[in-house]
Design a protein around this motif. Sequence first.
Motif, short mmCIF file in Angstrom:
data_model
loop_
_atom_site.label_atom_id
_atom_site.label_comp_id
_atom_site.label_asym_id
_atom_site.label_seq_id
_atom_site.Cartn_x
_atom_site.Cartn_y
_atom_site.Cartn_z
N MET A 68 -64.77 -39.13 71.30
CA MET A 68 -65.21 -39.20 69.91
C MET A 68 -64.31 -38.28 69.08
SD MET A 68 -69.00 -38.45 68.37
CE MET A 68 -69.70 -39.50 69.63
N SER A 69 -63.45 -38.86 68.26
CA SER A 69 -62.47 -38.05 67.55
C SER A 69 -63.00 -37.47 66.26
CB SER A 69 -61.21 -38.88 67.26
OG SER A 69 -61.56 -40.01 66.46
N SER A 70 -63.97 -38.14 65.62
CA SER A 70 -64.50 -37.64 64.36
C SER A 70 -65.93 -38.09 64.19
CB SER A 70 -63.64 -38.14 63.18
OG SER A 70 -64.24 -37.81 61.95
N HIS A 71 -66.71 -37.25 63.56
CA HIS A 71 -68.09 -37.60 63.29
C HIS A 71 -68.30 -37.99 61.83
CE1 HIS A 71 -72.10 -37.73 65.00
NE2 HIS A 71 -72.57 -37.31 63.86
N ALA A 72 -67.22 -38.07 61.09
CA ALA A 72 -67.31 -38.42 59.67
C ALA A 72 -66.32 -39.53 59.34
CB ALA A 72 -67.02 -37.19 58.80
N PRO A 73 -66.68 -40.78 59.67
CA PRO A 73 -65.79 -41.91 59.36
C PRO A 73 -65.47 -41.98 57.88
CG PRO A 73 -67.60 -42.59 60.80
CD PRO A 73 -67.91 -41.22 60.30
N HIS A 74 -64.39 -42.71 57.57
CA HIS A 74 -63.94 -42.82 56.18
C HIS A 74 -65.08 -43.32 55.28
CE1 HIS A 74 -61.21 -43.38 52.84
NE2 HIS A 74 -61.65 -44.62 52.70
N GLY A 75 -65.29 -42.60 54.18
CA GLY A 75 -66.32 -43.01 53.22
C GLY A 75 -67.68 -42.42 53.48
N THR A 127 -70.19 -39.01 54.32
CA THR A 127 -70.28 -37.57 54.19
C THR A 127 -70.36 -36.93 55.57
OG1 THR A 127 -71.46 -37.82 52.11
CG2 THR A 127 -71.60 -35.66 53.20
N PRO A 128 -69.60 -35.86 55.85
CA PRO A 128 -69.67 -35.22 57.17
C PRO A 128 -71.08 -34.72 57.46
CG PRO A 128 -67.77 -34.43 55.92
CD PRO A 128 -68.60 -35.23 54.97
N LEU A 129 -71.46 -34.79 58.72
CA LEU A 129 -72.74 -34.26 59.16
C LEU A 129 -72.77 -32.76 58.91
CD1 LEU A 129 -75.35 -35.15 60.74
CD2 LEU A 129 -74.21 -34.26 62.77
N ARG A 130 -73.89 -32.27 58.37
CA ARG A 130 -74.03 -30.84 58.07
C ARG A 130 -75.04 -30.24 59.05
NH1 ARG A 130 -76.28 -31.76 52.30
NH2 ARG A 130 -77.26 -33.38 53.58
N ALA A 181 -71.19 -16.94 73.17
CA ALA A 181 -69.97 -17.65 73.52
C ALA A 181 -70.17 -19.15 73.45
CB ALA A 181 -69.52 -17.23 74.93
N HIS A 182 -71.35 -19.62 73.86
CA HIS A 182 -71.65 -21.05 73.80
C HIS A 182 -71.62 -21.55 72.36
CE1 HIS A 182 -73.63 -24.89 74.34
NE2 HIS A 182 -74.61 -24.51 73.55
N VAL A 183 -72.26 -20.83 71.45
CA VAL A 183 -72.31 -21.27 70.05
C VAL A 183 -70.91 -21.26 69.43
CG1 VAL A 183 -73.19 -20.71 67.75
CG2 VAL A 183 -74.71 -20.63 69.73
N ARG A 184 -70.11 -20.29 69.76
CA ARG A 184 -68.74 -20.25 69.23
C ARG A 184 -67.94 -21.46 69.74
NH1 ARG A 184 -63.42 -18.36 69.59
NH2 ARG A 184 -62.77 -17.07 67.81
N SER A 185 -68.04 -21.73 71.04
CA SER A 185 -67.35 -22.87 71.62
C SER A 185 -67.86 -24.18 71.03
CB SER A 185 -67.54 -22.87 73.14
OG SER A 185 -67.11 -24.08 73.72
N LEU A 186 -69.19 -24.31 70.92
CA LEU A 186 -69.79 -25.52 70.36
C LEU A 186 -69.37 -25.71 68.91
CD1 LEU A 186 -71.78 -27.89 70.57
CD2 LEU A 186 -73.62 -26.28 70.00
N SER A 187 -69.37 -24.64 68.14
CA SER A 187 -68.98 -24.74 66.74
C SER A 187 -67.54 -25.20 66.61
CB SER A 187 -69.14 -23.38 66.05
OG SER A 187 -70.49 -22.97 66.04
N ALA A 188 -66.66 -24.67 67.45
CA ALA A 188 -65.25 -25.08 67.41
C ALA A 188 -65.12 -26.57 67.70
CB ALA A 188 -64.44 -24.27 68.41
N GLY A 189 -65.85 -27.05 68.71
CA GLY A 189 -65.78 -28.46 69.05
C GLY A 189 -66.36 -29.37 67.98
N LEU A 190 -67.45 -28.95 67.36
CA LEU A 190 -68.05 -29.74 66.29
C LEU A 190 -67.14 -29.82 65.08
CD1 LEU A 190 -71.75 -28.46 66.50
CD2 LEU A 190 -70.89 -30.69 67.24
N ALA A 216 -63.94 -29.54 65.01
CA ALA A 216 -62.79 -30.38 65.34
C ALA A 216 -63.12 -31.86 65.25
CB ALA A 216 -62.30 -30.05 66.75
N ARG A 217 -64.40 -32.20 65.34
CA ARG A 217 -64.83 -33.60 65.26
C ARG A 217 -65.39 -33.95 63.89
NH1 ARG A 217 -64.75 -31.64 70.10
NH2 ARG A 217 -64.51 -32.94 71.97
N GLY A 218 -65.13 -33.12 62.91
CA GLY A 218 -65.48 -33.45 61.53
C GLY A 218 -66.87 -33.04 61.10
N VAL A 219 -67.56 -32.23 61.89
CA VAL A 219 -68.90 -31.78 61.53
C VAL A 219 -68.81 -30.48 60.75
CG1 VAL A 219 -71.15 -31.05 62.45
CG2 VAL A 219 -69.87 -32.88 63.59
N ARG A 220 -69.59 -30.37 59.70
CA ARG A 220 -69.66 -29.12 58.94
C ARG A 220 -70.66 -28.20 59.63
NH1 ARG A 220 -71.01 -30.90 52.98
NH2 ARG A 220 -71.35 -28.65 52.80
#
Length: 379
Positions: free
Chosen positions: A1-8, A10-13, A27-36, A38-42
């Motif tokens: 899954m490359s992005s969670h906010a397809p064109h048009g 609004t990104p998931l908040r 450490a888990h939350v930092r890692s999870l936040s980085a991954g989210l 990167a996939r277009g999640v705010r």
Amino acid sequence: MSSHAPHGQTPLRTVQVLGGGSAGSGAHVRSLSAGLVARGVRVTVCAPAEVGESHTFDAVGARYVPVARRGDPASVAALRAECADADLVHAHGVNAGLRAALALRGLRVPLVVTWHARVHAQGPRAQVVRLMERRVARAASVVLGTCCDLVDRARRRGARDARLAAVAFPARDTDPAEDMSPEDREVVRGKARAELGAVGRPLLVAVGSLDAHRGYETLLDAAHTWLGLDPVPLLVIAGEGPLRGQLQRRIEAERLPVRLLGRRDDSPEILAGADAALLTSRWEARSPVAQEALRARVPLIASAVGGTPELVGDAASLVPYGDAGALGDAVARVLGDAAYRDALRDRGVAQAATWPTEDETVAQVLSVYDELTRPLVLR
């Protein structure tokens, strides 16, 4: 899954809520936040100031907001202000889950709670903890437990949907065992042993706060059995806590080969010098110490409790909690049997390879988010 906010769209908040932020959950939350991100999640992370300073969530693209770890009206109001416009709130730990549930009262915002560990409490406090767990379990749309024991516990507390979480524990940037040649590993090992005073004798390492649930009284009982070994092993315990004075008095009165190191931020380096790592807790979920030990090819001796057996499989020597005799025998076997020691090292590396990756962790969390927010997308 490359992005969670397809064109048009609004990104998931999302808002990630942390309480005390143990080493594992932070450490888990930092890692999870980085991954989210990167996939277009705010991502907004709400955590106490000291947790934000130690984990630098803004460095991975998340918006960080300091929120005190308290349940008073002002703190809950501050958290509510951040969560009110979110598509989903994800709390980490029972305390954070309770505060998130209070902040979301009356709002139609899904709540996910990851239970990383159990709260250790006795007497009247234990009843309070049970009530907290029940409130959080029933308020959450989904509870993610980091081990089967926690999933079962959430269900007993009334969770409508409890699942096993895929949780990666990211290797630290300073982990000396990561991608290191055997020769370089021996250099690091020698330096650690010299610094700890274990030249020419076996080194045993335990890491964790000096609290009753860590089982250190049993560990000191077991240390008596090592006095007959030649050479006598040195046990070092890295951590601080309320039992320090009591443990130190026992060590001195009984002349035990044990050193209390106090609070340390270099547990990977300390473990790198060990002949064995000891985990004697009454209960663990996915112990960071166990994971660091197996990754570093350090034989692990641990209590067969909570999520430890499912985490380590056959890659550790497991003993009953509180059994000093079994613990002493396990240490003697690991130190005295080179073939067994090597087998544990090899099994540890193989077991670590089966643990969820950071990408797998993010993918599972995103699939849960999709389930809970899909109606928002369809509207």
